[in-house]
Scaffold this motif. Structure first.
Motif, short mmCIF file in Angstrom:
data_model
loop_
_atom_site.label_atom_id
_atom_site.label_comp_id
_atom_site.label_asym_id
_atom_site.label_seq_id
_atom_site.Cartn_x
_atom_site.Cartn_y
_atom_site.Cartn_z
N VAL A 87 0.79 -1.22 0.00
CA VAL A 87 0.00 0.00 0.00
C VAL A 87 0.84 1.29 0.00
CG1 VAL A 87 -1.70 1.33 1.31
CG2 VAL A 87 -2.07 -1.10 0.88
N PRO A 88 1.91 1.41 0.81
CA PRO A 88 2.70 2.64 0.71
C PRO A 88 3.23 2.89 -0.70
CG PRO A 88 3.22 1.48 2.74
CD PRO A 88 2.37 0.54 1.92
N LEU A 89 3.71 1.86 -1.39
CA LEU A 89 4.21 2.03 -2.75
C LEU A 89 3.07 2.38 -3.70
CD1 LEU A 89 6.43 1.95 -4.88
CD2 LEU A 89 6.09 -0.54 -5.04
N ILE A 90 1.91 1.80 -3.51
CA ILE A 90 0.74 2.15 -4.32
C ILE A 90 0.46 3.65 -4.21
CG2 ILE A 90 -1.78 1.92 -4.45
CD1 ILE A 90 -1.43 -1.05 -3.72
N ASP A 91 0.44 4.15 -2.99
CA ASP A 91 0.17 5.58 -2.79
C ASP A 91 1.30 6.45 -3.33
OD1 ASP A 91 -2.25 4.98 -1.63
OD2 ASP A 91 -1.66 5.49 0.41
N ALA A 92 2.54 5.98 -3.20
CA ALA A 92 3.68 6.77 -3.69
C ALA A 92 3.67 6.86 -5.21
CB ALA A 92 4.99 6.14 -3.20
N GLN A 93 3.41 5.75 -5.88
CA GLN A 93 3.33 5.79 -7.34
C GLN A 93 2.21 6.71 -7.80
OE1 GLN A 93 3.05 2.01 -9.34
NE2 GLN A 93 5.08 1.33 -8.71
N ARG A 94 1.07 6.60 -7.17
CA ARG A 94 -0.06 7.46 -7.53
C ARG A 94 0.28 8.93 -7.29
NH1 ARG A 94 -4.76 8.32 -10.48
NH2 ARG A 94 -6.10 9.78 -9.33
N ALA A 95 0.97 9.21 -6.20
CA ALA A 95 1.28 10.60 -5.85
C ALA A 95 2.12 11.27 -6.93
CB ALA A 95 2.01 10.64 -4.50
N ILE A 96 3.18 10.61 -7.38
CA ILE A 96 4.04 11.25 -8.37
C ILE A 96 3.35 11.34 -9.73
CG2 ILE A 96 5.33 9.18 -9.06
CD1 ILE A 96 7.86 11.05 -9.05
N ARG A 97 2.54 10.36 -10.06
CA ARG A 97 1.79 10.44 -11.31
C ARG A 97 0.78 11.58 -11.28
NH1 ARG A 97 1.49 3.97 -11.30
NH2 ARG A 97 3.03 3.55 -12.95
N LEU A 98 0.12 11.74 -10.15
CA LEU A 98 -0.88 12.81 -10.01
C LEU A 98 -0.21 14.18 -10.11
CD1 LEU A 98 -3.90 13.30 -9.56
CD2 LEU A 98 -3.47 13.25 -7.10
N VAL A 99 0.93 14.32 -9.44
CA VAL A 99 1.66 15.60 -9.51
C VAL A 99 2.11 15.88 -10.94
CG1 VAL A 99 3.78 16.78 -8.81
CG2 VAL A 99 2.37 15.59 -7.10
N ARG A 100 2.63 14.86 -11.61
CA ARG A 100 3.10 15.06 -12.99
C ARG A 100 1.94 15.46 -13.90
NH1 ARG A 100 7.19 11.16 -13.18
NH2 ARG A 100 8.82 12.74 -13.05
N SER A 101 0.74 14.93 -13.63
CA SER A 101 -0.43 15.26 -14.46
C SER A 101 -0.89 16.70 -14.22
CB SER A 101 -1.58 14.29 -14.16
OG SER A 101 -2.19 14.56 -12.90
N LYS A 102 -0.46 17.29 -13.09
CA LYS A 102 -0.87 18.65 -12.75
C LYS A 102 0.30 19.63 -12.86
CE LYS A 102 -4.57 17.23 -9.57
NZ LYS A 102 -5.66 17.90 -10.29
N ALA A 103 1.29 19.29 -13.65
CA ALA A 103 2.50 20.11 -13.74
C ALA A 103 2.18 21.54 -14.19
CB ALA A 103 3.50 19.46 -14.70
N ASP A 104 1.33 21.70 -15.18
CA ASP A 104 1.00 23.05 -15.65
C ASP A 104 0.31 23.85 -14.55
OD1 ASP A 104 2.10 22.53 -18.11
OD2 ASP A 104 0.20 22.09 -19.11
N GLU A 105 -0.62 23.19 -13.87
CA GLU A 105 -1.37 23.85 -12.79
C GLU A 105 -0.43 24.28 -11.66
OE1 GLU A 105 -4.69 22.45 -9.47
OE2 GLU A 105 -4.57 21.39 -11.38
N PHE A 106 0.59 23.47 -11.38
CA PHE A 106 1.52 23.76 -10.29
C PHE A 106 2.72 24.59 -10.74
CE2 PHE A 106 0.26 19.52 -8.01
CZ PHE A 106 -0.95 20.08 -7.65
N ASN A 107 2.80 24.91 -12.03
CA ASN A 107 3.90 25.70 -12.57
C ASN A 107 5.24 25.00 -12.35
OD1 ASN A 107 5.00 28.00 -13.88
ND2 ASN A 107 5.51 28.93 -11.91
N ILE A 108 5.27 23.69 -12.64
CA ILE A 108 6.49 22.91 -12.51
C ILE A 108 6.77 22.18 -13.82
CG2 ILE A 108 6.30 22.61 -10.01
CD1 ILE A 108 5.14 19.84 -10.49
#
Length: 304
Positions: free
Chosen positions: A124-145
């Motif tokens: 479960v920790p790895l599941i959440d970690a993988q999802r976290a970085i994918r979600l952040v990458r999908s919001k890169a424009d929104e986060f200005n990164i």
């Protein structure tokens, strides 16, 4: 009176802008490996905010002013032996500090394997970690990164989770649920601060191992989560920080990972301090040790 109201609105708007943003990690009712239970999330504030029995994982996003932003971001994994999250000490305080250098700081409130609300707890920790970085990458424009400037930092057991993500990012541990899951889960760089690394050596942190693998401690799984054994040439560039007198998680954990990186020709930087013990966070009271944060920023600049 009109001037007072206008001033109040301005102050409130500034306050709102400065607030962090909370983003659920998963759509409601679609959290993988979750089972129904009566368990409730627990928050205890005794100097440090300790969160246990996480039920609904989320991202807590802190962004610098656009004019100060470097385009880099770091996902932050607090430690706590896989039993609690030292949520401010190794989480939100780190995010705010990163903001001061123009870096987006994103705290991951991940689920802990000791929860009763999980199945296959060890994944479960790895599941959440993988999802976290994918979600952040999908919001890169929104986060200005920049999508290729997204790193991770983990402390203690959070360092174990970060090193797990950095070595197991291609491992399929959950079914994709939306477009965010089409993104890569590979960090562009990672920093591990007094990290738990090994479960197979005498210098292991037994508490973290038992919390993560309790009931599932096969020899194969112990090796699988001994991350010094999982480094490949695809492992991202890594910065390691540790104190020689760490009695909680021996410095040999970082040494093992450094050697594995070197053997695989992965860029590796390591700072070992003579004193500091375990769990020093920003080390603001130690004039020598607190320099590790500047070494972090120098290293991140060198990666661009």
């Amino acid at each position: 009176m009109k001037l007072l109201i206008t001033t109040l609105i301005f102050v409130l708007s500034m306050s709102t802008t400065a607030q962090d943003t909370i983003i659920p990690l998963w759509p409601k009712n679609q959290i993988p490996n979750r089972i129904a239970s009566e368990e409730q999330e627990v928050h205890v504030k005794e100097g440090i905010l300790r969160i246990s029995k996480v039920q609904e994982p989320h991202l807590e996003v802190y962004l610098p002013a656009k004019q100060n932003a470097t385009g880099q971001a770091m996902l932050i994994f607090p430690g706590g032996g896989y039993q609690i999250l030292a949520y401010d000490w190794e989480g939100t305080d780190i995010a705010k500090f990163l903001n001061g250098k123009g870096i987006a700081g994103i705290v991951v409130k991940y689920r802990l394997p000791t929860s009763e609300s999980l199945k296959e707890n060890y994944n479960v920790p790895l599941i959440d970690a993988q999802r976290a970085i994918r979600l952040v990458r999908s919001k890169a424009d929104e986060f200005n990164i920049a999508t290729n400037q997204i790193g991770i930092i983990g402390f203690s057991a959070g360092g174990h989770l970060a090193s797990t993500l950095g070595t197991h990012f291609n491992e399929k541990v959950y079914e994709a649920i939306d477009d965010a899951d089409k993104q890569s889960a590979r960090p562009d760089f990672m920093s591990l601060v007094y990290p738990v690394i090994t479960f197979s050596q005498s210098t292991k942190h037994t508490g973290s191992q038992k919390a993560l693998l309790g009931g599932y401690e096969t020899e194969e799984r112990i090796k699988h989560f001994s991350n010094e054994l999982q480094v490949t040439k695809e492992t991202p560039a890594t910065l390691l920080v540790h104190a020689s007198d760490d009695k909680g998680v021996p410095v040999e954990n970082s040494l093992l990972f450094y050697q594995a990186l070197k053997d695989n020709e992965v860029s590796a930087t390591m700072h070992i301090y003579p004193e500091g013990g375990h769990g020093f966070s920003l080390a603001r009271e130690n004039a020598h040790l607190r320099g590790w944060t500047e070494r972090l920023f120098e290293w991140m600049e060198s990666l661009k």
